[in-house]
Design a protein around this motif. Structure first.
Motif, mmCIF file in Angstrom:
data_model
loop_
_atom_site.group_PDB
_atom_site.id
_atom_site.type_symbol
_atom_site.label_atom_id
_atom_site.label_comp_id
_atom_site.label_asym_id
_atom_site.label_seq_id
_atom_site.Cartn_x
_atom_site.Cartn_y
_atom_site.Cartn_z
ATOM 1 N N SER A 1 39.269 126.563 5.572
ATOM 2 C CA SER A 1 38.071 127.407 5.540
ATOM 3 C C SER A 1 36.974 126.906 4.610
ATOM 4 N N SER A 2 37.264 125.943 3.723
ATOM 5 C CA SER A 2 36.222 125.439 2.829
ATOM 6 C C SER A 2 35.584 124.150 3.337
ATOM 7 N N TRP A 3 35.854 123.779 4.592
ATOM 8 C CA TRP A 3 35.300 122.556 5.183
ATOM 9 C C TRP A 3 33.852 122.820 5.618
ATOM 10 N N ILE A 4 32.903 122.461 4.753
ATOM 11 C CA ILE A 4 31.492 122.782 4.976
ATOM 12 C C ILE A 4 30.948 122.113 6.234
ATOM 13 N N GLU A 5 31.209 120.816 6.396
ATOM 14 C CA GLU A 5 30.667 120.093 7.560
ATOM 15 C C GLU A 5 31.183 120.676 8.871
ATOM 16 N N GLY A 6 32.414 121.171 8.862
ATOM 17 C CA GLY A 6 32.951 121.794 10.059
ATOM 18 C C GLY A 6 32.244 123.087 10.399
ATOM 19 N N HIS A 7 31.973 123.901 9.387
ATOM 20 C CA HIS A 7 31.217 125.134 9.610
ATOM 21 C C HIS A 7 29.828 124.826 10.174
ATOM 22 N N GLU A 8 29.182 123.819 9.613
ATOM 23 C CA GLU A 8 27.824 123.476 10.055
ATOM 24 C C GLU A 8 27.809 123.035 11.515
ATOM 25 N N LEU A 9 28.772 122.184 11.895
ATOM 26 C CA LEU A 9 28.799 121.710 13.284
ATOM 27 C C LEU A 9 29.172 122.838 14.234
ATOM 28 N N LEU A 10 30.111 123.658 13.845
ATOM 29 C CA LEU A 10 30.503 124.784 14.696
ATOM 30 C C LEU A 10 29.307 125.703 14.949
ATOM 31 N N ALA A 11 28.590 126.062 13.897
ATOM 32 C CA ALA A 11 27.424 126.937 14.066
ATOM 33 C C ALA A 11 26.368 126.290 14.960
ATOM 34 N N SER A 12 26.152 124.978 14.770
ATOM 35 C CA SER A 12 25.184 124.260 15.601
ATOM 36 C C SER A 12 25.579 124.316 17.073
ATOM 37 N N PHE A 13 26.865 124.076 17.357
ATOM 38 C CA PHE A 13 27.330 124.120 18.745
ATOM 39 C C PHE A 13 27.218 125.537 19.317
ATOM 40 N N ALA B 1 29.534 132.866 11.964
ATOM 41 C CA ALA B 1 30.649 133.800 11.767
ATOM 42 C C ALA B 1 31.821 133.145 11.053
ATOM 43 N N SER B 2 32.014 131.851 11.260
ATOM 44 C CA SER B 2 33.134 131.179 10.588
ATOM 45 C C SER B 2 32.924 131.160 9.072
ATOM 46 N N VAL B 3 31.666 131.073 8.639
ATOM 47 C CA VAL B 3 31.387 131.042 7.200
ATOM 48 C C VAL B 3 31.622 132.425 6.589
ATOM 49 N N THR B 4 31.188 133.456 7.276
ATOM 50 C CA THR B 4 31.425 134.798 6.738
ATOM 51 C C THR B 4 32.922 135.104 6.678
ATOM 52 N N ALA B 5 33.676 134.607 7.654
ATOM 53 C CA ALA B 5 35.128 134.791 7.614
ATOM 54 C C ALA B 5 35.730 134.031 6.435
ATOM 55 N N ALA B 6 35.227 132.830 6.178
ATOM 56 C CA ALA B 6 35.723 132.045 5.048
ATOM 57 C C ALA B 6 35.382 132.721 3.727
ATOM 58 N N LEU B 7 34.191 133.319 3.638
ATOM 59 C CA LEU B 7 33.779 133.993 2.406
ATOM 60 C C LEU B 7 34.625 135.240 2.127
ATOM 61 N N ALA B 8 35.178 135.831 3.171
ATOM 62 C CA ALA B 8 36.054 136.987 2.962
ATOM 63 C C ALA B 8 37.275 136.596 2.129
ATOM 64 N N GLY B 9 37.717 135.342 2.292
ATOM 65 C CA GLY B 9 38.862 134.876 1.524
ATOM 66 C C GLY B 9 38.486 134.121 0.265
ATOM 67 N N PRO C 1 35.326 134.598 -1.794
ATOM 68 C CA PRO C 1 34.033 135.252 -2.009
ATOM 69 C C PRO C 1 33.197 134.659 -3.131
ATOM 70 N N LYS C 2 33.784 133.866 -4.016
ATOM 71 C CA LYS C 2 33.017 133.293 -5.125
ATOM 72 C C LYS C 2 32.752 131.804 -4.952
ATOM 73 N N ASN C 3 32.949 131.306 -3.751
ATOM 74 C CA ASN C 3 32.712 129.896 -3.461
ATOM 75 C C ASN C 3 31.218 129.672 -3.206
ATOM 76 N N HIS C 4 30.525 129.107 -4.175
ATOM 77 C CA HIS C 4 29.071 128.931 -4.068
ATOM 78 C C HIS C 4 28.685 127.964 -2.955
ATOM 79 N N GLN C 5 29.534 126.962 -2.687
ATOM 80 C CA GLN C 5 29.231 126.023 -1.605
ATOM 81 C C GLN C 5 29.219 126.727 -0.254
ATOM 82 N N LEU C 6 30.159 127.637 -0.055
ATOM 83 C CA LEU C 6 30.160 128.395 1.199
ATOM 84 C C LEU C 6 28.935 129.288 1.306
ATOM 85 N N TRP C 7 28.565 129.936 0.209
ATOM 86 C CA TRP C 7 27.349 130.753 0.243
ATOM 87 C C TRP C 7 26.130 129.899 0.587
ATOM 88 N N GLN C 8 26.019 128.738 -0.049
ATOM 89 C CA GLN C 8 24.877 127.879 0.237
ATOM 90 C C GLN C 8 24.888 127.406 1.687
#
Length: 508
Positions: free
Chosen positions: A154-166, A178-186, A188-195
């Motif tokens: 869930s902390s794989w930033i490049e994967g979230h970016e490509l998924l959202a783009s697709f 939606a994948s990022v919001t799901a990752a943030l649920a687990g 919640p203090k990961n600043h890279q995911l928020w960014q």
């Protein structure tokens, strides 16, 4: 004691050591050249080394990478195929072969699968595999596979970016991010995911949601400068001048040009042009000044500063070339239509009401595309020699005989489609080559469907009209500075299909 035949003499042993040393030296030289964008300087030496030692997979690998750097896909694939046969257990070679094949327009999914078997945790391989699926018309499967991977990573930033783009391109707008919001649920203090989530919202201009999410992030993850930055951006874009101004003031001095671009946008949007000019002029010596110059040139134009003339001298900066009789336009159109597999535009791009191809178009090996590549390269050389030899523009310090493509793609617009005003900071010369255009009755009253040059985005409220319009015609190539605002007017109906590319400065 018997010895191996090759080492039966000291001279043969020394020859072997020299051969290995030479190969190592050449490979290191190739690495150094590629780091500074000088792949063409080592190509000939590398070809000679391969002829001398044709069983060295490392040399074939290096040769393939150099050809790929030069966007010469056919010999790149050939060289990497040899390297793969010589060293089938190399994940790096398998990945390079898959990428080169994908860029050449070949079926690459199975090659990426092979690379994945050799390096199952390599994120770049997984991203390439998904891109191959999309290119082969299996976008929804690519989305499903990325979701499975992100569920356990869930902390794989490049994967979230490509998924959202697709998801955006395939019309799954409700699932975007939606994948990022799901990752943030687990986490919640990961600043890279928020960014990552904030960047996704900025790409699709969801600034109200961005403003709400920044408040949520502060509450959950505590205070951080990154939250200040995105609050300033959202406040400015939704019209909260006072709050945005206070936030930009708190962050002074701003050293990052990307944030400074947001600041000049803010000051100019609210009519404080002197302050905006001061912000932009601080970055005139910055290596990434191309990001700032379009805003600064517009501000200078409003202030009547004569420095704007070097950017606004449109007749000298723009080249229009009707070259359609030199290639097969109908054949090119058939090839390009097959490449437009997405259902909607890319997130974060200027296209509205259309689709855009992914990957370097001019790396594909179809004859129709390669013929166009040769034609536009020749025309670019003529343009630089003919129009810019006596013109001192800060971004035209390149050698006119050297044409380096920084990107190439196709856009297909249909009824009411258009481009919003934008620039291309990675190149110094940009383009539009018209393959198909709507018939005049479909297009509507001029300038419907025309290319508009020199007008900033309307949301900035600059009140500046285009410096010129260019009528689209099949086979017409338009060249202009990459830092010049450019967009298109919507048209009523029909198909408008173009090829565009950026030219990067040649090394001096």
């Amino acid at each position: 004691m018997a010895c191996r035949p090759f080492f039966c003499s000291f001279s043969n042993w020394m020859a072997f050591r020299l051969m290995v040393t030479d190969a190592d030296a050449i490979i290191e030289r190739v690495r150094a050249a590629r780091r500074v964008g000088a792949s063409e300087d080592v190509l000939q030496a590398l070809k000679e080394a391969v002829r001398t030692n044709s069983s060295d997979a490392r040399l074939w690998h290096a040769l393939g990478l150099v050809y790929r750097d030069l966007a010469d896909s056919r010999p790149a694939v050939d060289a990497l195929s040899v390297a793969s046969r010589l060293m089938p257990s190399s994940a790096a070679i398998a990945h390079a072969l898959a990428r080169a094949t994908h860029e050449a327009g070949g079926a690459a999914y199975e090659l990426f699968e092979n690379a994945r078997r050799l390096a199952p945790a390599d994120g770049a391989v997984l991203l390439g595999r998904a891109a191959a699926q999309m290119a082969e018309g299996r976008g929804h499967q690519a989305i499903a596979d990325l979701q499975i991977i992100l569920h356990s990573n869930s902390s794989w930033i490049e994967g979230h970016e490509l998924l959202a783009s697709f998801q955006w391109m395939m019309g799954e707008r409700d699932a975007y991010g939606a994948s990022v919001t799901a990752a943030l649920a687990g986490l919640p203090k990961n600043h890279q995911l928020w960014q990552c989530y904030f960047d996704l919202l900025v790409k699709v201009e969801r600034f109200q949601e961005l403003d709400q999410r920044v408040t949520e992030a502060r509450r959950i993850a505590g205070e951080a400068r990154v939250f200040q930055v995105y609050e300033a951006v959202s406040a400015s874009e939704i019209g909260d001048d006072e709050r945005a101004s206070k936030l930009f003031d708190v962050m002074q001095p701003i050293q990052q040009i990307g944030l400074a671009v947001r600041h000049i946008r803010h000051e100019a949007r609210y009519g404080r042009f002197d302050q905006a000019a001061a912000i932009g002029e601080r970055f005139l010596a910055d290596q990434a000044v191309q990001q700032m110059l379009p805003y600064l040139a517009s501000v200078w134009r409003i202030l009547g500063d004569p420095r704007c003339e070097i950017f606004d001298n449109t007749p000298q900066l723009v080249g229009i070339y009707d070259v359609g009789t030199e290639i097969d336009l109908s054949g090119l159109a058939r090839v390009l239509r097959q490449l437009h597999v997405a259902k909607a535009e890319m997130a974060g791009q200027s296209v509205r009401g259309g689709t855009q191809t992914d990957g370097p178009l001019f790396s594909r090996t179809e004859p129709e595309i390669q013929n166009l590549k040769r034609l536009v390269a020749t025309t670019v050389r003529k343009h630089l020699r003919r129009n810019l030899a006596q013109f001192s523009h800060p971004l035209f310090g390149s050698k006119p005989d050297v044409v380096r493509f920084a990107g190439s793609w196709s856009v297909r617009l249909q009824g009411a489609g258009h481009h919003t005003p934008h620039i291309h900071p990675e190149g110094y010369l940009s383009s539009a080559f018209y393959v198909t255009v709507p018939e005049p009755p479909q297009r509507g009253v001029a300038p419907s469907g025309w290319l508009a040059l020199g007008a900033p985005p309307p949301e900035l409220n600059f009140g500046l009209s285009p410096q010129c319009y260019v009528e689209p015609k099949p086979g017409r190539l338009v060249l202009f500075p990459s830092i010049m605002w450019h967009g298109t007017e919507p048209f009523a109906a029909g198909e408008r299909m173009t090829v565009a590319f950026d030219i990067a400065p040649a090394r001096t």
